[in-house]
Design a protein around this motif. Structure first.
Motif, PDB file in Angstrom:
ATOM      1  N   ILE A  15       0.857  -1.173   0.000  1.00  0.00           N
ATOM      2  CA  ILE A  15       0.000   0.000   0.000  1.00  0.00           C
ATOM      3  C   ILE A  15       0.905   1.238   0.000  1.00  0.00           C
ATOM      4  CG2 ILE A  15      -1.748   1.265   1.299  1.00  0.00           C
ATOM      5  CD1 ILE A  15      -2.856  -1.358   0.393  1.00  0.00           C
ATOM      6  N   ILE A  16       0.611   2.173  -0.844  1.00  0.00           N
ATOM      7  CA  ILE A  16       1.369   3.414  -0.880  1.00  0.00           C
ATOM      8  C   ILE A  16       0.585   4.474  -0.126  1.00  0.00           C
ATOM      9  CG2 ILE A  16       2.327   5.217  -2.345  1.00  0.00           C
ATOM     10  CD1 ILE A  16       2.662   3.080  -4.506  1.00  0.00           C
ATOM     11  N   SER A  17       1.228   5.089   0.874  1.00  0.00           N
ATOM     12  CA  SER A  17       0.578   6.094   1.705  1.00  0.00           C
ATOM     13  C   SER A  17       1.078   7.484   1.339  1.00  0.00           C
ATOM     14  CB  SER A  17       0.864   5.807   3.181  1.00  0.00           C
ATOM     15  OG  SER A  17       0.514   6.905   3.968  1.00  0.00           O
ATOM     16  N   LYS A  18       0.170   8.326   0.888  1.00  0.00           N
ATOM     17  CA  LYS A  18       0.551   9.707   0.589  1.00  0.00           C
ATOM     18  C   LYS A  18       0.879  10.456   1.876  1.00  0.00           C
ATOM     19  CE  LYS A  18      -2.267  10.126  -3.545  1.00  0.00           C
ATOM     20  NZ  LYS A  18      -3.406  10.799  -4.171  1.00  0.00           N
ATOM     21  N   GLU A  19       0.106  10.170   2.957  1.00  0.00           N
ATOM     22  CA  GLU A  19       0.326  10.858   4.234  1.00  0.00           C
ATOM     23  C   GLU A  19       1.701  10.542   4.806  1.00  0.00           C
ATOM     24  OE1 GLU A  19      -2.286   8.732   3.844  1.00  0.00           O
ATOM     25  OE2 GLU A  19      -3.992  10.079   3.653  1.00  0.00           O
ATOM     26  N   GLY A  61       4.201   9.248   3.069  1.00  0.00           N
ATOM     27  CA  GLY A  61       5.242   9.459   2.075  1.00  0.00           C
ATOM     28  C   GLY A  61       6.104   8.225   1.869  1.00  0.00           C
ATOM     29  N   ARG A  62       5.505   7.049   2.026  1.00  0.00           N
ATOM     30  CA  ARG A  62       6.270   5.818   1.892  1.00  0.00           C
ATOM     31  C   ARG A  62       5.349   4.660   1.544  1.00  0.00           C
ATOM     32  NH1 ARG A  62       5.674   3.078   7.057  1.00  0.00           N
ATOM     33  NH2 ARG A  62       4.787   4.537   8.538  1.00  0.00           N
ATOM     34  N   ILE A  63       5.950   3.538   1.275  1.00  0.00           N
ATOM     35  CA  ILE A  63       5.207   2.301   1.041  1.00  0.00           C
ATOM     36  C   ILE A  63       5.040   1.603   2.382  1.00  0.00           C
ATOM     37  CG2 ILE A  63       5.303   0.032  -0.036  1.00  0.00           C
ATOM     38  CD1 ILE A  63       6.925   1.317  -2.286  1.00  0.00           C
ATOM     39  N   VAL A  64       3.828   1.173   2.678  1.00  0.00           N
ATOM     40  CA  VAL A  64       3.550   0.459   3.927  1.00  0.00           C
ATOM     41  C   VAL A  64       3.385  -1.018   3.580  1.00  0.00           C
ATOM     42  CG1 VAL A  64       2.034   0.252   5.918  1.00  0.00           C
ATOM     43  CG2 VAL A  64       2.406   2.493   4.875  1.00  0.00           C
ATOM     44  N   ILE A  65       4.320  -1.827   4.034  1.00  0.00           N
ATOM     45  CA  ILE A  65       4.294  -3.264   3.771  1.00  0.00           C
ATOM     46  C   ILE A  65       3.416  -3.940   4.810  1.00  0.00           C
ATOM     47  CG2 ILE A  65       5.698  -5.364   3.645  1.00  0.00           C
ATOM     48  CD1 ILE A  65       8.049  -3.546   2.901  1.00  0.00           C
ATOM     49  N   LYS A  66       2.576  -4.837   4.357  1.00  0.00           N
ATOM     50  CA  LYS A  66       1.681  -5.614   5.228  1.00  0.00           C
ATOM     51  C   LYS A  66       0.902  -4.680   6.156  1.00  0.00           C
ATOM     52  CE  LYS A  66       1.652 -10.000   7.601  1.00  0.00           C
ATOM     53  NZ  LYS A  66       1.051 -11.035   6.935  1.00  0.00           N
ATOM     54  N   ASP A 110      -1.520  -2.908   8.493  1.00  0.00           N
ATOM     55  CA  ASP A 110      -2.419  -3.379   9.541  1.00  0.00           C
ATOM     56  C   ASP A 110      -3.550  -2.372   9.737  1.00  0.00           C
ATOM     57  OD1 ASP A 110      -2.907  -5.459  11.611  1.00  0.00           O
ATOM     58  OD2 ASP A 110      -2.785  -3.724  12.939  1.00  0.00           O
ATOM     59  N   HIS A 111      -3.204  -1.145  10.087  1.00  0.00           N
ATOM     60  CA  HIS A 111      -4.227  -0.108  10.291  1.00  0.00           C
ATOM     61  C   HIS A 111      -3.559   1.259  10.405  1.00  0.00           C
ATOM     62  CE1 HIS A 111      -2.894  -0.829  14.419  1.00  0.00           C
ATOM     63  NE2 HIS A 111      -3.345   0.371  14.705  1.00  0.00           N
ATOM     64  N   PHE A 112      -4.381   2.293  10.429  1.00  0.00           N
ATOM     65  CA  PHE A 112      -3.891   3.647  10.690  1.00  0.00           C
ATOM     66  C   PHE A 112      -4.131   3.936  12.158  1.00  0.00           C
ATOM     67  CE2 PHE A 112      -4.262   8.253  11.043  1.00  0.00           C
ATOM     68  CZ  PHE A 112      -3.100   8.643  10.410  1.00  0.00           C
ATOM     69  N   CYS A 113      -3.087   4.285  12.887  1.00  0.00           N
ATOM     70  CA  CYS A 113      -3.198   4.559  14.320  1.00  0.00           C
ATOM     71  C   CYS A 113      -3.458   6.052  14.527  1.00  0.00           C
ATOM     72  CB  CYS A 113      -1.912   4.147  15.039  1.00  0.00           C
ATOM     73  SG  CYS A 113      -1.968   4.447  16.817  1.00  0.00           S
ATOM     74  N   ALA A 114      -4.614   6.356  15.096  1.00  0.00           N
ATOM     75  CA  ALA A 114      -4.987   7.751  15.320  1.00  0.00           C
ATOM     76  C   ALA A 114      -4.194   8.380  16.462  1.00  0.00           C
ATOM     77  CB  ALA A 114      -6.477   7.846  15.605  1.00  0.00           C
ATOM     78  N   ILE A 115      -3.630   7.569  17.338  1.00  0.00           N
ATOM     79  CA  ILE A 115      -2.853   8.103  18.459  1.00  0.00           C
ATOM     80  C   ILE A 115      -1.492   8.587  17.982  1.00  0.00           C
ATOM     81  CG2 ILE A 115      -1.756   7.515  20.661  1.00  0.00           C
ATOM     82  CD1 ILE A 115      -4.106   5.600  21.136  1.00  0.00           C
ATOM     83  N   THR A 116      -0.818   7.784  17.161  1.00  0.00           N
ATOM     84  CA  THR A 116       0.506   8.165  16.661  1.00  0.00           C
ATOM     85  C   THR A 116       0.440   8.863  15.310  1.00  0.00           C
ATOM     86  OG1 THR A 116       0.811   6.030  15.578  1.00  0.00           O
ATOM     87  CG2 THR A 116       1.606   6.235  17.848  1.00  0.00           C
ATOM     88  N   LEU A 117      -0.740   8.901  14.715  1.00  0.00           N
ATOM     89  CA  LEU A 117      -0.949   9.487  13.380  1.00  0.00           C
ATOM     90  C   LEU A 117      -0.007   8.861  12.363  1.00  0.00           C
ATOM     91  CD1 LEU A 117      -1.481  13.232  14.305  1.00  0.00           C
ATOM     92  CD2 LEU A 117      -3.219  11.504  13.834  1.00  0.00           C
ATOM     93  N   SER A 118       0.053   7.540  12.392  1.00  0.00           N
ATOM     94  CA  SER A 118       0.959   6.812  11.506  1.00  0.00           C
ATOM     95  C   SER A 118       0.310   5.502  11.079  1.00  0.00           C
ATOM     96  CB  SER A 118       2.265   6.525  12.235  1.00  0.00           C
ATOM     97  OG  SER A 118       3.131   5.783  11.431  1.00  0.00           O
ATOM     98  N   TRP A 119       0.750   5.004   9.926  1.00  0.00           N
ATOM     99  CA  TRP A 119       0.306   3.698   9.478  1.00  0.00           C
ATOM    100  C   TRP A 119       1.093   2.632  10.225  1.00  0.00           C
ATOM    101  CZ3 TRP A 119      -3.861   2.990   6.595  1.00  0.00           C
ATOM    102  CH2 TRP A 119      -4.326   4.052   5.835  1.00  0.00           C
ATOM    103  N   ILE A 120       0.420   1.586  10.639  1.00  0.00           N
ATOM    104  CA  ILE A 120       1.060   0.444  11.290  1.00  0.00           C
ATOM    105  C   ILE A 120       1.169  -0.657  10.246  1.00  0.00           C
ATOM    106  CG2 ILE A 120       0.928  -1.230  13.171  1.00  0.00           C
ATOM    107  CD1 ILE A 120       1.227   1.701  14.100  1.00  0.00           C
ATOM    108  N   GLY A 121       2.394  -1.091  10.015  1.00  0.00           N
ATOM    109  CA  GLY A 121       2.660  -2.136   9.033  1.00  0.00           C
ATOM    110  C   GLY A 121       3.806  -3.015   9.506  1.00  0.00           C
ATOM    111  N   LYS A 122       4.422  -3.708   8.583  1.00  0.00           N
ATOM    112  CA  LYS A 122       5.466  -4.674   8.936  1.00  0.00           C
ATOM    113  C   LYS A 122       6.624  -4.049   9.710  1.00  0.00           C
ATOM    114  CE  LYS A 122       8.381  -8.288   7.284  1.00  0.00           C
ATOM    115  NZ  LYS A 122       8.066  -9.390   8.147  1.00  0.00           N
ATOM    116  N   ARG A 123       7.078  -2.885   9.311  1.00  0.00           N
ATOM    117  CA  ARG A 123       8.257  -2.293   9.940  1.00  0.00           C
ATOM    118  C   ARG A 123       7.999  -1.751  11.351  1.00  0.00           C
ATOM    119  NH1 ARG A 123      12.849  -2.087   7.036  1.00  0.00           N
ATOM    120  NH2 ARG A 123      12.682  -2.266   4.789  1.00  0.00           N
TER     121      ARG A 123
END
Length: 168
Positions: free
Chosen positions: A1-5, A7-12, A14-27
């Protein structure tokens, strides 16, 4: 999944975390799971200590509305709320992790068997190799030196017709 917010590719994803304002993925999924585990433990200790203060205060001075009493009472309420939420996130993440899927894949109704390699292998995919088991509880990055291509080389592809067909 490519995230514009992000600015990177999110591998695997999981979800968008509203607390950290970040995508949660493999890394960063390991850090998310450990954060929720340690937040639950901290909240449990904080609540038990505050309850001990409240009980001791009531035994010694009776029921009174002093600042320390109110602060301890408020700490118990907030600790139970935050700790309960963290515990539920931790349990949910571990459950999905053992089954080899993410929250996003569950919501998209992806075939669970497609990514399930057994609980131990699925957890290794999140926390790192099993021989580094003591490092599983430490917030260290098991994937820091690997490229995105190396991380996804053994994954089943998202880009097949099963993910993009609507169930009838």
């Amino acid at each position: 999944i490519i995230s514009k917010e992000a600015g990177r590719i999110v591998i695997k994803l999981d979800h968008f975390c509203a607390i950290t304002l970040s995508w949660i993925g493999k890394r960063n999924q390991k850090f998310f799971i450990l954060f929720n585990f340690y937040a639950s433990l901290f909240s449990l200790f904080l609540c038990s200590y505050s309850l001990r203060l409240i009980i001791g205060h009531i035994k010694n001075k009776g029921w009174c509305w002093r600042f320390d009493f109110l602060f301890a009472f408020l700490t118990v309420l907030v600790g139970l709320d935050f700790g309960g939420m963290s515990l539920l996130f931790w349990i949910s993440s571990c459950r999905f992790g053992c089954r080899g899927i993410t929250m996003h894949e569950e919501l998209m109704k992806v075939d669970r068997e497609k990514f399930d390699r057994g609980c131990a292998k699925n957890l290794e995919d999140i926390f790192g190799p099993c021989w580094k088991l003591p490092c599983w509880i430490c917030p260290t990055n098991p994937w820091g030196s690997k490229s995105n291509d190396e991380l996804v080389k053994n994954y089943a592809s998202y880009y097949d017709e099963t993910l993009f067909t609507n169930p009838k």
